[in-house]
Enzyme design. Structure first.
Site, PDB file in Angstrom:
ATOM      1  N   GLU A 163      41.268  74.412  86.301  1.00 51.19           N
ATOM      2  CA  GLU A 163      41.829  73.105  86.670  1.00 51.19           C
ATOM      3  C   GLU A 163      43.335  72.980  86.478  1.00 51.19           C
ATOM      4  OE1 GLU A 163      39.554  70.161  84.563  1.00 51.19           O
ATOM      5  OE2 GLU A 163      37.874  70.366  85.934  1.00 51.19           O
ATOM      6  N   GLU A 348      31.727  73.509  87.519  1.00 48.64           N
ATOM      7  CA  GLU A 348      31.455  72.454  86.528  1.00 48.64           C
ATOM      8  C   GLU A 348      30.940  71.223  87.260  1.00 48.64           C
ATOM      9  OE1 GLU A 348      34.566  71.206  83.807  1.00 48.64           O
ATOM     10  OE2 GLU A 348      35.235  73.272  83.515  1.00 48.64           O
TER      11      GLU A 348
HETATM   12  C1  FCB Z   1      36.849  69.247  82.914  1.00 50.04           C
HETATM   13  C2  FCB Z   1      37.319  70.331  81.974  1.00 50.04           C
HETATM   14  C3  FCB Z   1      36.398  70.591  80.827  1.00 50.04           C
HETATM   15  C4  FCB Z   1      35.799  69.319  80.301  1.00 50.04           C
HETATM   16  C5  FCB Z   1      35.189  68.516  81.430  1.00 50.04           C
HETATM   17  C6  FCB Z   1      34.478  67.266  81.011  1.00 50.04           C
HETATM   18  O1  FCB Z   1      37.936  68.635  83.538  1.00 50.04           O
HETATM   19  O2  FCB Z   1      37.477  71.544  82.668  1.00 50.04           O
HETATM   20  O3  FCB Z   1      37.111  71.302  79.847  1.00 50.04           O
HETATM   21  O4  FCB Z   1      36.779  68.604  79.643  1.00 50.04           O
HETATM   22  O5  FCB Z   1      36.174  68.184  82.349  1.00 50.04           O
END
Ligand code: FCB
Length: 435
Positions: A163, A348
């Protein structure tokens, strides 16, 4: 759920090194103990990352949790500051421990999917200016090369950077993460540095990791995990539409354009216009990792920098941190990014839900979004849930509880206790093809 997923579909869960390991020392170590001028702590309730899940010592408990899920992949991080605590050093004992983790995962038929940079910098980098030091991309690439050589026989899936857009937004726009800056022009330059770093890291990994760990004929599968948000205009008016497009262009698209074009390119009207050739970026994605959580409804704020703001989500279903729950957004992103041509992985997706009651439906709804995209022919190769267990949710501390397994950080044994969504996850895993 996932009945139409292709053979070899990756299904698992994610963590990051700093959020789970405990015992690290990096640019967060002082920051997390600090306060804003008004006295508010940088991290909710003053939680620190000293112990957390203690995964550095308790990683076999994590492997046991993954087995209970029926996962075939685990996205986890290696901590740069641990392996290279001073410039040019290499902590072999730490590397050996990571090797033991990766070997145990492989023995359990769980592919390690390794993130090399997930928001934290060694103190020796931070002392030189962090992402604003011109030497940082090359230093991170050198680290990536060493990691490729040290772990490549056990690891094929690499995520260079987690990210980059969130790092810029939190550390250089909102000022909520170290170094706590609020300056879009500096943020744009940091975005450019992250692009250079990814290009150099990919080249370094491809050179150092020639070992095919899983026997599929490829030694490396490299990409980033990009936070992609849906930016919908708050109204049907042209200004909100324009502002949503600007937000989308900077946040969602700029890194991907850089890879597509082989150029470092960051354009934020009125703030930055960086555009220079950077050949190492071309062809640097074997996959695009999508981290998807929420959507923003965008309102124009033409006098502001940046010239937009997101409206509060109070009138929509939202998680414990106020993020709108919008499963349709995952389907929209998968269909939209299919056009870029890279295989897609959800790297994610998850829900802050302290009680855990809402997570089973959240998981099911987002897997249906994947199913719909697959049914339309989108090349989705995997779905990785954030998170395997509760951990250090950055400035939200222990208030963002994302775990499929919940952890009480004051419990001496730090047991990983299953939440209701574990059964849902197992059901999905049972639907995957076994041939
Ligand atoms: C993302 C991050 C991770 C965690 C989630 C909830 O943006 O990559 O580390 O904080 O959100």
């Amino acid at each position: 759920m996932l009945r139409g997923a292709p053979r070899g579909f990756l299904l698992g869960a994610a963590t990051s090194a700093y959020q789970t390991e405990g015992g690290n020392r990096n640019d967060w170590t002082d920051w997390e103990k600090g306060r804003y001028p008004d006295g508010t702590p940088h991290v909710a309730d003053g939680l620190t990352a000293d112990r957390l899940d203690d995964s550095w010592n308790r990683w076999p408990q994590d492997v046991a949790a993954l087995r209970l899920l029926g996962a075939n992949v685990y996205r986890l991080g290696v901590e740069w500051s641990r392996l290279e605590p001073a410039e040019g050093t290499w902590d072999q004992a730490a590397a050996d421990r990571y090797r033991a983790m990766f070997a145990a995962l492989r023995a359990a038929h769980i592919a390690p999917f390794v993130t090399l940079y997930h928001f934290t910098l060694p103190t020796w980098i931070a002392a030189r200016g962090g992402w604003e030091w011109a030497g940082t991309p090359a230093a991170l690439a050198a680290f990536a090369g060493r990691a490729g050589a040290a772990f490549g026989d056990l690891v094929d899936w690499w995520c260079t950077i987690n990210e980059p857009n969130v790092l810029v937004a939190k550390s250089y726009l909102a000022g909520q993460w170290p170094p706590g800056v609020r300056d879009p022009a500096r943020g744009a330059r940091v975005m450019a540095a992250l692009m250079r770093a990814h290009g150099l890291m990919t080249a370094a990994l491809r050179a150092s990791d020639r070992a095919d760990a899983d026997g599929d004929g490829r030694a490396t599968q490299i990409g980033i995990a990009q936070n992609l948000r849906i930016f919908d205009p708050a109204s049907a008016g042209p200004l909100d539409g324009l502002a949503a497009g600007i937000a989308d262009g900077f946040y969602d698209e700029s890194f991907l354009d850089a890879v597509t074009l082989g150029r470092v390119r960051v354009v934020l009207p009125g703030v930055a216009d960086i555009d220079e050739p950077f050949p190492a970026l071309a062809g640097s994605f074997d996959y695009l990792g999508i981290n998807y959580y929420t959507r923003d409804r965008i309102e124009a704020r033409l006098s502001g920098s940046p010239p937009y703001r997101a409206l509060p989500t109070g009138d929509r279903p939202h998680n414990d941190l106020g993020w709108e729950i919008y499963p349709e957004g995952l389907y929209r992103l998968l269909v939209r990014y299919a056009r870029r041509g890279w295989p897609l992985l959800v790297t994610e997706n998850g829900l802050a839900d302290a009680g855990g009651q809402a997570r089973p439906d959240f998981l099911r709804a987002h897997l249906y979004a994947v199913d719909r995209a697959l049914a339309e022919g989108v090349d989705v190769r995997g779905y990785i849930f954030w998170s395997l267990m509760d951990n250090f949710e950055w400035s939200h501390g222990a208030r963002g509880r994302f775990g499929l397994f919940t952890v009480d950080f004051s419990d001496p044994g730090l047991a990983r206790r299953p939440t209701a969504a574990v059964a849902t996850f197992r059901e999905a895993a049972g639907n995957l093809r076994s041939d």
